[in-house]
Design a protein around this motif. Structure first.
Motif, PDB file in Angstrom:
ATOM      1  N   ILE A   1       0.856  -1.206   0.002  1.00 49.43           N
ATOM      2  CA  ILE A   1       0.197   0.083  -0.194  1.00 49.43           C
ATOM      3  C   ILE A   1       0.838   1.264  -0.037  1.00 49.43           C
ATOM      4  N   VAL A   2       1.778   1.237   0.932  1.00 52.48           N
ATOM      5  CA  VAL A   2       2.490   2.443   1.142  1.00 52.48           C
ATOM      6  C   VAL A   2       3.537   2.930  -0.209  1.00 52.48           C
ATOM      7  N   LEU A   3       4.168   1.768  -0.767  1.00 49.97           N
ATOM      8  CA  LEU A   3       4.995   1.885  -1.812  1.00 49.97           C
ATOM      9  C   LEU A   3       4.049   2.128  -3.075  1.00 49.97           C
ATOM     10  N   GLY A   4       2.778   1.692  -3.093  1.00 50.86           N
ATOM     11  CA  GLY A   4       1.964   1.834  -4.405  1.00 50.86           C
ATOM     12  C   GLY A   4       1.729   3.442  -4.039  1.00 50.86           C
ATOM     13  N   GLN A   5       1.261   4.006  -3.040  1.00 48.30           N
ATOM     14  CA  GLN A   5       0.913   5.551  -2.953  1.00 48.30           C
ATOM     15  C   GLN A   5       2.186   6.247  -3.311  1.00 48.30           C
ATOM     16  N   LEU A   6       3.415   5.665  -2.987  1.00 48.52           N
ATOM     17  CA  LEU A   6       4.630   6.553  -3.193  1.00 48.52           C
ATOM     18  C   LEU A   6       4.994   6.813  -4.594  1.00 48.52           C
ATOM     19  N   ARG A   7       4.741   5.473  -5.336  1.00 45.47           N
ATOM     20  CA  ARG A   7       4.856   5.503  -6.778  1.00 45.47           C
ATOM     21  C   ARG A   7       3.916   6.475  -7.385  1.00 45.47           C
TER      22      ARG A   7
ATOM     23  N   GLU B   1       7.754   0.146  14.186  1.00 43.03           N
ATOM     24  CA  GLU B   1       7.178   0.024  13.031  1.00 43.03           C
ATOM     25  C   GLU B   1       7.397   1.476  12.039  1.00 43.03           C
ATOM     26  N   ILE B   2       7.597   2.457  12.888  1.00 45.46           N
ATOM     27  CA  ILE B   2       7.612   3.993  11.839  1.00 45.46           C
ATOM     28  C   ILE B   2       9.024   3.548  11.320  1.00 45.46           C
ATOM     29  N   THR B   3      10.362   3.020  12.133  1.00 47.44           N
ATOM     30  CA  THR B   3      11.555   2.927  11.591  1.00 47.44           C
ATOM     31  C   THR B   3      11.409   1.665  10.448  1.00 47.44           C
ATOM     32  N   LYS B   4      10.679   0.586  10.432  1.00 46.17           N
ATOM     33  CA  LYS B   4      10.639  -0.085   9.402  1.00 46.17           C
ATOM     34  C   LYS B   4       9.874   0.568   8.208  1.00 46.17           C
ATOM     35  N   VAL B   5       8.961   1.344   8.108  1.00 44.87           N
ATOM     36  CA  VAL B   5       8.008   1.470   6.970  1.00 44.87           C
ATOM     37  C   VAL B   5       9.093   3.019   6.406  1.00 44.87           C
ATOM     38  N   THR B   6       9.560   3.630   7.301  1.00 47.57           N
ATOM     39  CA  THR B   6      10.383   4.729   6.671  1.00 47.57           C
ATOM     40  C   THR B   6      11.574   4.334   5.885  1.00 47.57           C
ATOM     41  N   ALA B   7      12.144   3.345   6.472  1.00 49.07           N
ATOM     42  CA  ALA B   7      13.151   2.601   5.735  1.00 49.07           C
ATOM     43  C   ALA B   7      12.928   2.112   4.529  1.00 49.07           C
ATOM     44  N   LEU B   8      11.762   1.379   4.428  1.00 51.75           N
ATOM     45  CA  LEU B   8      11.277   0.846   2.983  1.00 51.75           C
ATOM     46  C   LEU B   8      10.910   1.942   2.208  1.00 51.75           C
ATOM     47  N   ILE B   9      10.591   3.211   2.540  1.00 46.25           N
ATOM     48  CA  ILE B   9      10.315   4.294   1.665  1.00 46.25           C
ATOM     49  C   ILE B   9      11.619   4.708   1.095  1.00 46.25           C
ATOM     50  N   ARG B  10      12.564   4.879   2.116  1.00 43.82           N
ATOM     51  CA  ARG B  10      13.982   5.329   1.612  1.00 43.82           C
ATOM     52  C   ARG B  10      14.519   4.485   0.544  1.00 43.82           C
ATOM     53  N   GLU B  11      14.661   3.062   0.984  1.00 46.38           N
ATOM     54  CA  GLU B  11      15.083   2.145  -0.081  1.00 46.38           C
ATOM     55  C   GLU B  11      14.354   2.085  -1.297  1.00 46.38           C
ATOM     56  N   GLU B  12      13.182   2.417  -1.374  1.00 48.65           N
ATOM     57  CA  GLU B  12      12.562   2.531  -2.501  1.00 48.65           C
ATOM     58  C   GLU B  12      12.707   3.752  -3.363  1.00 48.65           C
TER      59      GLU B  12
END
Ligand code: PGA
Length: 259
Positions: free
Chosen positions: A143-149, A183-194
């Motif tokens: 969901i989050v990476l879909g919104q980001l893209r 959880e916030i750390t995990k998701v923000t790391a995912l966003i940065r990685e993407e």
């Protein structure tokens, strides 16, 4: 482009009349002294932006809008365009979960708004976040990476480096407690990685990621341990004392970390 300056953004949502909003903005301005390490942005309702900008002359407080349309002008009854905002605002919040939820904004529409905002020199603060059910089903990444893209879809690399992102898990917005720091750390790391994978490390280092959802003076210190670059604040930004207290807690932390 500048380094990632820390940032605190107040989203006043659909609150305050024009006179109340001027009082609140002036109160915040008077309560904050000598702030160096944090960029402070307030996002009042559209109708108050102009009066507030006249009352804040010379202040370090920056103004943001809470939404905008993607066309610069035309027959779009009731809409506000980035062209109309560019002289009074530095920022514009786009894709807030309340807009997605109540007004049906889609990822593609958010992407069009983001592109249009940047074309008129407004920095978009793009909100991303999954629902509680989506989290429970393990769909956070999708969901989050879909919104980001969707949000970055129409941008070139240079433009991506300018945006601000705000991770706001939907159930934590307007709730009792923020999300778990882990959880916030995990998701923000995912966003940065993407962003790193798609646009490179020279772009991702400029992209600020904020956290939003039930941030208060009592919990903001622990939330800085998630590595975010700042906070998007709803309710607590409507009370000058609480909003300024959050900024002071952060300023103390950042100053002591620097020394
Ligand atoms: P809240 O709102 O601080 O009241 O949870 C956050 C937001 O909607 O950005």
């Amino acid at each position: 482009m500048k380094e990632r300056k820390k940032m605190v953004v107040g989203n006043w949502k659909m609150n305050t009349t024009i006179s109340e909003s001027i009082d609140l903005a002036v109160d915040i301005k008077n309560k904050i002294k000598e702030i160096e390490d944090i960029e402070v942005v307030i996002c009042p309702p559209f109708v108050s932006l102009n009066s507030i900008s006249l009352n804040l002359g010379g202040s370090f407080l920056r103004l943001g809008a809470q939404n905008c349309f993607w066309e610069p002008e035309g027959a779009y009854t009731g809409e506000i365009s980035p062209k109309m905002l560019q002289d009074i605002c530095h920022y514009v919040i786009l894709g807030h979960s309340e807009r997605r939820q109540y007004f049906g904004e889609t990822n593609i529409q958010v992407g069009k708004k983001v592109k249009a905002a940047l074309e008129f020199d407004l920095i978009p603060i793009i909100c991303l976040g999954e629902s509680k059910t989506q989290r429970a089903r393990g769909q956070t990444k999708k969901i989050v990476l879909g919104q980001l893209r969707g949000a970055l879809n129409f941008l070139d690399r240079g433009e991506v480096g300018k945006v601000v992102l705000a991770y706001e898990p939907i159930w934590a917005v307007g709730a009792r407690n923020p999300d778990e720091p882990g959880e916030i750390t995990k998701v923000t790391a995912l966003i940065r990685e993407e962003i790193k994978n798609n646009y490179g490390k020279n772009v991702v280092r400029y992209v600020r990621i904020l956290y939003g959802g039930s941030v208060e003076p009592k919990n903001v210190a622990i939330l800085t341990q998630t590595g975010v670059d700042g906070f998007l604040i709803g309710r607590a930004s409507l009370d000058a004392q609480r909003f300024v207290k959050i900024i002071q807690v952060l300023e103390d932390l950042y100053v002591s970390a620097r020394n």
